[in-house]
Scaffold this motif. Structure first.
Motif, PDB file in Angstrom:
ATOM      1  N   LEU A 254     -94.565 -52.976   7.875  1.00 22.69           N
ATOM      2  CA  LEU A 254     -94.906 -51.896   8.670  1.00 22.69           C
ATOM      3  C   LEU A 254     -94.409 -50.759   8.423  1.00 22.69           C
ATOM      4  O   LEU A 254     -93.811 -49.831   9.230  1.00 22.69           O
ATOM      5  CB  LEU A 254     -94.699 -52.523  10.212  1.00 22.69           C
ATOM      6  N   VAL A 255     -94.323 -50.308   7.167  1.00 27.53           N
ATOM      7  CA  VAL A 255     -93.608 -48.953   6.629  1.00 27.53           C
ATOM      8  C   VAL A 255     -94.922 -47.979   6.689  1.00 27.53           C
ATOM      9  O   VAL A 255     -95.956 -48.181   6.112  1.00 27.53           O
ATOM     10  CB  VAL A 255     -92.866 -49.128   5.174  1.00 27.53           C
ATOM     11  N   LEU A 256     -94.616 -46.899   7.484  1.00 30.72           N
ATOM     12  CA  LEU A 256     -95.909 -45.885   7.450  1.00 30.72           C
ATOM     13  C   LEU A 256     -95.938 -45.509   6.041  1.00 30.72           C
ATOM     14  O   LEU A 256     -95.046 -45.053   5.295  1.00 30.72           O
ATOM     15  CB  LEU A 256     -95.576 -44.889   8.254  1.00 30.72           C
ATOM     16  N   SER A 257     -97.199 -45.470   5.622  1.00 33.18           N
ATOM     17  CA  SER A 257     -97.690 -45.207   4.276  1.00 33.18           C
ATOM     18  C   SER A 257     -97.533 -43.565   3.933  1.00 33.18           C
ATOM     19  O   SER A 257     -97.674 -42.589   5.065  1.00 33.18           O
ATOM     20  CB  SER A 257     -98.994 -45.448   4.004  1.00 33.18           C
ATOM     21  N   GLN A 258     -97.620 -43.123   2.787  1.00 27.15           N
ATOM     22  CA  GLN A 258     -97.530 -41.807   2.436  1.00 27.15           C
ATOM     23  C   GLN A 258     -99.054 -41.265   2.360  1.00 27.15           C
ATOM     24  O   GLN A 258     -99.360 -40.320   1.672  1.00 27.15           O
ATOM     25  CB  GLN A 258     -96.502 -41.481   1.014  1.00 27.15           C
ATOM     26  N   GLU A 259     -99.933 -41.740   3.186  1.00 29.07           N
ATOM     27  CA  GLU A 259    -101.120 -41.477   2.749  1.00 29.07           C
ATOM     28  C   GLU A 259    -101.609 -40.030   3.240  1.00 29.07           C
ATOM     29  O   GLU A 259    -100.979 -39.406   4.467  1.00 29.07           O
ATOM     30  CB  GLU A 259    -102.083 -42.268   3.882  1.00 29.07           C
TER      31      GLU A 259
ATOM     32  N   VAL B 105    -106.256 -49.918  10.541  1.00 32.77           N
ATOM     33  CA  VAL B 105    -105.994 -49.228  11.723  1.00 32.77           C
ATOM     34  C   VAL B 105    -104.333 -49.782  11.818  1.00 32.77           C
ATOM     35  O   VAL B 105    -103.769 -50.598  12.007  1.00 32.77           O
ATOM     36  CB  VAL B 105    -106.831 -49.900  13.040  1.00 32.77           C
ATOM     37  N   ILE B 106    -103.791 -48.601  12.166  1.00 33.79           N
ATOM     38  CA  ILE B 106    -102.375 -48.520  12.477  1.00 33.79           C
ATOM     39  C   ILE B 106    -102.176 -48.009  13.909  1.00 33.79           C
ATOM     40  O   ILE B 106    -102.408 -46.770  14.189  1.00 33.79           O
ATOM     41  CB  ILE B 106    -101.517 -47.795  11.313  1.00 33.79           C
ATOM     42  N   VAL B 107    -101.356 -48.902  14.751  1.00 34.90           N
ATOM     43  CA  VAL B 107    -101.270 -48.572  16.317  1.00 34.90           C
ATOM     44  C   VAL B 107     -99.945 -48.332  16.450  1.00 34.90           C
ATOM     45  O   VAL B 107     -99.088 -49.400  16.543  1.00 34.90           O
ATOM     46  CB  VAL B 107    -101.929 -49.462  17.160  1.00 34.90           C
ATOM     47  N   ALA B 108     -99.303 -47.000  16.858  1.00 31.34           N
ATOM     48  CA  ALA B 108     -98.052 -46.912  17.583  1.00 31.34           C
ATOM     49  C   ALA B 108     -97.873 -46.492  18.734  1.00 31.34           C
ATOM     50  O   ALA B 108     -97.010 -46.574  19.529  1.00 31.34           O
ATOM     51  CB  ALA B 108     -97.169 -45.885  16.514  1.00 31.34           C
ATOM     52  N   GLY B 109     -99.139 -46.037  19.256  1.00 29.05           N
ATOM     53  CA  GLY B 109     -99.418 -45.327  20.512  1.00 29.05           C
ATOM     54  C   GLY B 109    -100.363 -46.294  21.467  1.00 29.05           C
ATOM     55  O   GLY B 109     -99.751 -47.419  21.413  1.00 29.05           O
ATOM     56  N   LYS B 110    -101.270 -45.807  22.003  1.00 34.38           N
ATOM     57  CA  LYS B 110    -102.168 -46.735  22.966  1.00 34.38           C
ATOM     58  C   LYS B 110    -103.469 -46.705  22.599  1.00 34.38           C
ATOM     59  O   LYS B 110    -103.962 -45.728  22.303  1.00 34.38           O
ATOM     60  CB  LYS B 110    -102.006 -46.141  24.430  1.00 34.38           C
TER      61      LYS B 110
ATOM     62  N   ASP C 286    -110.162 -54.328   7.403  1.00 36.26           N
ATOM     63  CA  ASP C 286    -109.312 -54.944   6.413  1.00 36.26           C
ATOM     64  C   ASP C 286    -107.854 -55.505   7.260  1.00 36.26           C
ATOM     65  O   ASP C 286    -107.722 -56.503   7.589  1.00 36.26           O
ATOM     66  CB  ASP C 286    -108.575 -54.076   5.203  1.00 36.26           C
ATOM     67  N   ARG C 287    -107.038 -54.667   7.659  1.00 35.16           N
ATOM     68  CA  ARG C 287    -105.910 -54.782   8.011  1.00 35.16           C
ATOM     69  C   ARG C 287    -105.688 -53.946   9.607  1.00 35.16           C
ATOM     70  O   ARG C 287    -105.846 -52.796   9.560  1.00 35.16           O
ATOM     71  CB  ARG C 287    -104.777 -54.328   7.087  1.00 35.16           C
ATOM     72  N   VAL C 288    -104.843 -54.557  10.602  1.00 35.21           N
ATOM     73  CA  VAL C 288    -104.573 -53.781  11.403  1.00 35.21           C
ATOM     74  C   VAL C 288    -102.884 -53.938  11.522  1.00 35.21           C
ATOM     75  O   VAL C 288    -102.397 -55.311  11.376  1.00 35.21           O
ATOM     76  CB  VAL C 288    -105.046 -54.750  12.818  1.00 35.21           C
ATOM     77  N   GLU C 289    -102.183 -52.909  11.903  1.00 35.42           N
ATOM     78  CA  GLU C 289    -100.732 -53.029  12.084  1.00 35.42           C
ATOM     79  C   GLU C 289    -100.384 -52.566  13.776  1.00 35.42           C
ATOM     80  O   GLU C 289    -100.918 -51.583  13.815  1.00 35.42           O
ATOM     81  CB  GLU C 289     -99.944 -52.049  11.140  1.00 35.42           C
ATOM     82  N   LEU C 290     -99.657 -53.198  14.078  1.00 40.21           N
ATOM     83  CA  LEU C 290     -99.255 -52.818  15.664  1.00 40.21           C
ATOM     84  C   LEU C 290     -97.825 -52.602  15.472  1.00 40.21           C
ATOM     85  O   LEU C 290     -96.769 -53.529  15.265  1.00 40.21           O
ATOM     86  CB  LEU C 290     -99.756 -54.062  16.531  1.00 40.21           C
TER      87      LEU C 290
ATOM     88  N   ALA D  74    -100.271 -57.374  11.119  1.00 40.97           N
ATOM     89  CA  ALA D  74     -98.799 -57.232  11.148  1.00 40.97           C
ATOM     90  C   ALA D  74     -98.421 -56.765  12.418  1.00 40.97           C
ATOM     91  O   ALA D  74     -99.180 -55.840  12.896  1.00 40.97           O
ATOM     92  CB  ALA D  74     -98.273 -56.274  10.195  1.00 40.97           C
ATOM     93  N   VAL D  75     -97.408 -57.363  13.124  1.00 38.24           N
ATOM     94  CA  VAL D  75     -97.170 -57.179  14.528  1.00 38.24           C
ATOM     95  C   VAL D  75     -95.661 -57.112  14.521  1.00 38.24           C
ATOM     96  O   VAL D  75     -94.904 -58.113  14.237  1.00 38.24           O
ATOM     97  CB  VAL D  75     -97.610 -58.188  15.501  1.00 38.24           C
ATOM     98  N   GLU D  76     -95.313 -55.930  14.960  1.00 37.57           N
ATOM     99  CA  GLU D  76     -93.685 -55.868  15.164  1.00 37.57           C
ATOM    100  C   GLU D  76     -93.250 -56.078  16.544  1.00 37.57           C
ATOM    101  O   GLU D  76     -94.283 -56.062  17.448  1.00 37.57           O
ATOM    102  CB  GLU D  76     -93.113 -54.272  15.111  1.00 37.57           C
ATOM    103  N   HIS D  77     -92.068 -56.696  16.519  1.00 38.54           N
ATOM    104  CA  HIS D  77     -91.607 -57.032  17.996  1.00 38.54           C
ATOM    105  C   HIS D  77     -91.531 -55.764  19.004  1.00 38.54           C
ATOM    106  O   HIS D  77     -90.954 -54.969  18.518  1.00 38.54           O
ATOM    107  CB  HIS D  77     -90.112 -57.521  17.712  1.00 38.54           C
ATOM    108  N   GLY D  78     -92.244 -56.146  19.993  1.00 39.75           N
ATOM    109  CA  GLY D  78     -92.360 -55.169  21.137  1.00 39.75           C
ATOM    110  C   GLY D  78     -93.742 -54.582  21.095  1.00 39.75           C
ATOM    111  O   GLY D  78     -93.745 -53.723  22.090  1.00 39.75           O
ATOM    112  N   ALA D  79     -94.593 -54.816  20.304  1.00 43.68           N
ATOM    113  CA  ALA D  79     -95.969 -54.456  20.282  1.00 43.68           C
ATOM    114  C   ALA D  79     -96.604 -55.248  21.635  1.00 43.68           C
ATOM    115  O   ALA D  79     -96.178 -56.496  21.827  1.00 43.68           O
ATOM    116  CB  ALA D  79     -96.509 -54.666  18.990  1.00 43.68           C
ATOM    117  N   ARG D  80     -97.425 -54.730  22.166  1.00 47.06           N
ATOM    118  CA  ARG D  80     -98.215 -55.584  23.411  1.00 47.06           C
ATOM    119  C   ARG D  80     -99.561 -55.215  23.282  1.00 47.06           C
ATOM    120  O   ARG D  80    -100.214 -54.292  22.802  1.00 47.06           O
ATOM    121  CB  ARG D  80     -97.895 -54.736  24.688  1.00 47.06           C
TER     122      ARG D  80
END
Length: 152
Positions: free
Chosen positions: A12-17, A76-81, A90-94, A110-116
């Protein structure tokens, strides 16, 4: 020597895209977005966000970002809502603190602790990920419900 070691394999490291499209945190967009390139959303989008064809497009929803609609992309990478379904070819990151209200269809997650998440998590094979038909998702939901309602 005694500093933190950086682990390049951390999921879950934000890419340099590079993002050619950015919706700023004070912007609100109403309508459907059809993308050919990756986008970062820090504002609010009222409508669907979808990649055109099979483009290798990433959609990043920042911590202040919100999408009210479905999101369809390779990654798809979600840090918001997100209030809508997510279909990742391919991949979802929460990330911690995110909130997704809808079903997620993905190859890897990939899911970080605290994602809902309020919805179903539907893992598909890489070959099946190209099929983004809503009917397929509904069929999978019905199969899961049928299996879950069998005799105990």
């Amino acid at each position: 020597m005694f500093g933190k070691k950086k682990n390049p394999g951390t999921p879950l490291v934000l890419s340099q895209e590079k993002f050619d499209t950015l919706i700023g945190r004070h912007a609100e967009f109403e309508g459907n977005l059809r993308l050919n390139e990756s986008i970062r959303i820090d504002g609010r989008v009222l409508g669907h966000v979808q990649c055109a064809g099979e483009q290798p497009v990433s959609v990043v929803i920042g911590p202040s970002g919100e999408v009210v609609g479905d999101v369809v992309a390779q990654r798809v990478i979600v840090a918001g809502k997100v209030s809508g379904n997510i279909h990742a070819q391919d991949r979802v990151e929460l990330h911690a603190g995110c909130f997704v209200q809808g079903d997620l269809k993905y190859v890897s997650i990939a899911v970080e602790h605290g994602a809902r998440v309020q919805g179903l998590l539907l893992q598909v094979d890489a070959g099946d990920a190209l099929v983004r038909n809503e009917q397929d998702a509904q069929d999978a939901i019905r199969r899961a419900q049928t299996l879950g309602s069998g005799p105990a």
